[in-house]
Scaffold this active site. Sequence first.
Site, PDB file in Angstrom:
ATOM      1  N   LEU A  36       0.859  -1.176   0.000  1.00  0.00           N
ATOM      2  CA  LEU A  36       0.000   0.000   0.000  1.00  0.00           C
ATOM      3  C   LEU A  36       0.898   1.229   0.000  1.00  0.00           C
ATOM      4  CD1 LEU A  36      -2.701  -0.942   2.687  1.00  0.00           C
ATOM      5  CD2 LEU A  36      -2.914  -1.097   0.199  1.00  0.00           C
ATOM      6  N   ASP A  37       0.489   2.272  -0.716  1.00  0.00           N
ATOM      7  CA  ASP A  37       1.257   3.507  -0.713  1.00  0.00           C
ATOM      8  C   ASP A  37       1.343   4.070   0.707  1.00  0.00           C
ATOM      9  OD1 ASP A  37       1.553   3.343  -3.440  1.00  0.00           O
ATOM     10  OD2 ASP A  37      -0.189   4.607  -3.861  1.00  0.00           O
ATOM     11  N   LYS A  38       2.334   4.901   0.939  1.00  0.00           N
ATOM     12  CA  LYS A  38       2.581   5.470   2.257  1.00  0.00           C
ATOM     13  C   LYS A  38       1.330   6.047   2.894  1.00  0.00           C
ATOM     14  CE  LYS A  38       5.084   9.273   4.510  1.00  0.00           C
ATOM     15  NZ  LYS A  38       6.045  10.392   4.311  1.00  0.00           N
TER      16      LYS A  38
ATOM     17  N   ARG B 232      -4.989   5.279  -8.134  1.00  0.00           N
ATOM     18  CA  ARG B 232      -4.770   6.724  -8.268  1.00  0.00           C
ATOM     19  C   ARG B 232      -4.619   7.129  -9.729  1.00  0.00           C
ATOM     20  NH1 ARG B 232       0.257   7.497  -4.391  1.00  0.00           N
ATOM     21  NH2 ARG B 232      -0.084   9.713  -4.866  1.00  0.00           N
TER      22      ARG B 232
END
Length: 327
Positions: A142-144, A241
């Site tokens: 997962l992205d930050k 995104r």
Amino acid sequence: MNRDLDADAPLRTTVPAEAAGRRLDQVLAELFPDFSRSRLQAWIRAGRVAVDGTPQTRPREALRGGEAVEVAPLAEPDTRWLPEAIPLRVVYEDGDLLVIDKPAGLVTHPAVGNWSGTLVNGLLHLAPELAALPRAGIVHRLDKDTTGLLVVARTLAAHNALVAALARRDVRREYLAVVYGVPTGGGSIDAPIGRHRVDRTRMAVTSAGRTALTHYTVAERFRGHALLAVRLATGRTHQIRVHLAHVRHPLVGDPVYGGRARLPRGASPELVEALRGFPRQALHASRLALEHPRSGASLSWEAPLPDDLVSLLAALRTDAASGARDG
């Protein structure tokens, strides 16, 4: 998935026809990206790689395409990353799996600029045996600043099984996303994703990219925004995104793909503050479902929305209700 989970379960695949004439170690590095090329070379030299049933010892061995390849991975500790006592919310735990509800602001893997304070550092403190696994057992990231559910394998066999399940699209990953604009309905976004041709830190829809497929439905509509339920069929970097920005419904708060905050006409000061002050992309991994790699049991977990998304949705609902009354 493999019901007779074996700690030394081999990895099997077929060499693609377009790999004809290329080196064995080069092709294996592409077929098994969770392992470094140097590690694969060591396994070849140790006779842990067989091509059409014959063990190989030369990493430079040329392939003809179409061969059956079998790799017998060897668990080896990775000493580059150090354990740290980072609080983690464990949703599920057994001898094969961990499921974590990741908070915003936590980087998944150590890298340049973030060698400590990451999810991996915390996992190594929680479960030291993960040091012997590729990527400390993490099979999807997962992205930050994306919150929510992430599964971690605790054994090499579980890791191999989960990687294979992801490739078969047998792991169901569902997200909630707050976006700009109001889609007329749900749909699918089938558009390849690769590195941006100018800004290499970004991803983009590009004909040279890898296949990427995202499904979405509209869970709730507001005056100028919507809450989407999103399901990943593939797992490319920044996929949700990039795809939502591609169809002109970027995520609220996304600093890379979102652009400037868009405000509905007559937005209240509270909504203006909520939208302009939202500190991250409004994306939450809300549900995860898979078959257990050992027992085959169907498992699923849900993670509640974090407080910042709860507050954002409350502001949007208040604005929508006010607009309906004014109209």
